[in-house]
Design an enzyme around this catalytic site. Structure first.
Site, PDB file in Angstrom:
ATOM      1  N   CYS B  14       0.827  -1.206   0.000  1.00 19.12           N
ATOM      2  CA  CYS B  14       0.000   0.000   0.000  1.00 19.12           C
ATOM      3  C   CYS B  14       0.868   1.266   0.000  1.00 19.12           C
ATOM      4  O   CYS B  14       1.811   1.346   0.787  1.00 19.12           O
ATOM      5  CB  CYS B  14      -0.890  -0.004   1.229  1.00 19.12           C
ATOM      6  SG  CYS B  14      -1.795   1.528   1.513  1.00 19.12           S
ATOM      7  N   PRO B  15       0.566   2.251  -0.807  1.00 18.21           N
ATOM      8  CA  PRO B  15      -0.537   2.314  -1.776  1.00 18.21           C
ATOM      9  C   PRO B  15      -0.110   1.960  -3.198  1.00 18.21           C
ATOM     10  O   PRO B  15      -0.723   2.416  -4.160  1.00 18.21           O
ATOM     11  CB  PRO B  15      -0.968   3.777  -1.690  1.00 18.21           C
ATOM     12  CG  PRO B  15       0.330   4.508  -1.466  1.00 18.21           C
ATOM     13  CD  PRO B  15       1.207   3.581  -0.656  1.00 18.21           C
TER      14      PRO B  15
END
Lengths: 130, 76
Positions: B14-15
């Site tokens: 992430c991200p």
């Protein structure tokens, strides 16, 4: 409804820069109006040719450093600018102290900005500091 | 109907997968289908959240052999 988010980066540590970049990239790509102000120890990483790795604060920074799957904070700030039109603003005072010109900064960075201007633009915005 | 464009974001965190999807989405045409492959568990919630917020369409989301396959359609 889009929000207005102003982020101030002053720390040069990996964890703080990473978190700021994560918020900037996701918020900007989701339609929020994002401005990031780089000053103090955060700005040198955006000078072309600056090769020093950001030091870690703790064990989580080491984890991020060792795992190649974590996008770098510089890549995430670039995403924020390219995918979400985030404004990446170098502090004019920090530029003067570093004795660099705007041409020596990464191309994603916008014009040198004074604190007064940044704070004026931040009216009504959510302000986050790292 | 053409096959969805595969975006392989496995082994990124992430991200990263979301940013990869958004990069491709920006270049896609309205109606195009994209299939994101992700091993990041957060993508299962984050991608649909982003899709809903910006107004695209979530077609399906399923886990196959520890890889999430999230299909979306560009709606605007």
């Amino acid at each position: 409804m889009s929000r207005k988010i102003h982020i101030v980066c002053v720390s040069g540590t990996r964890e703080k820069l990473q978190m700021a970049a994560m918020i900037a990239s996701v918020a900007a790509a989701s339609g929020d109006e994002v401005s990031v102000f780089f000053s103090m120890n955060a700005l040198p990483y955006f000078v072309k040719g600056y090769a020093t790795a950001a030091p870690v604060e703790g064990s989580f920074g080491v984890l991020m450093q060792e795992d190649g799957g974590v996008p770098s904070f510089k890549q995430l700030f670039k995403y924020a600018a390219e995918l979400g039109d985030a404004r990446l603003l170098p502090c004019s005072m920090a530029i003067d102290l570093l004795k660099v010109s705007t041409e020596e900064l990464d191309p994603e960075l916008g014009p040198p900005t004074g604190l007064t201007r940044f704070l004026s633009d931040a009216e009504g915005a959510q302000m986050l500091t790292f | 109907m053409s096959e969805p464009r595969i975006i392989d974001a496995r082994d990124t965190f992430c991200p990263g997968p979301l940013m990869e999807l958004i990069s491709y989405m920006k270049r896609a045409s309205v109606g195009d289908e994209l299939e994101l492959l992700s091993t990041d568990k957060g993508s299962v919630n984050d991608v649909p959240e982003w899709i809903a917020k910006v107004g695209h369409e979530l077609i399906s989301s399923e886990q196959i052999d520890n890889v999430w396959h999230i299909k979306v359609r560009k709606a605007k």
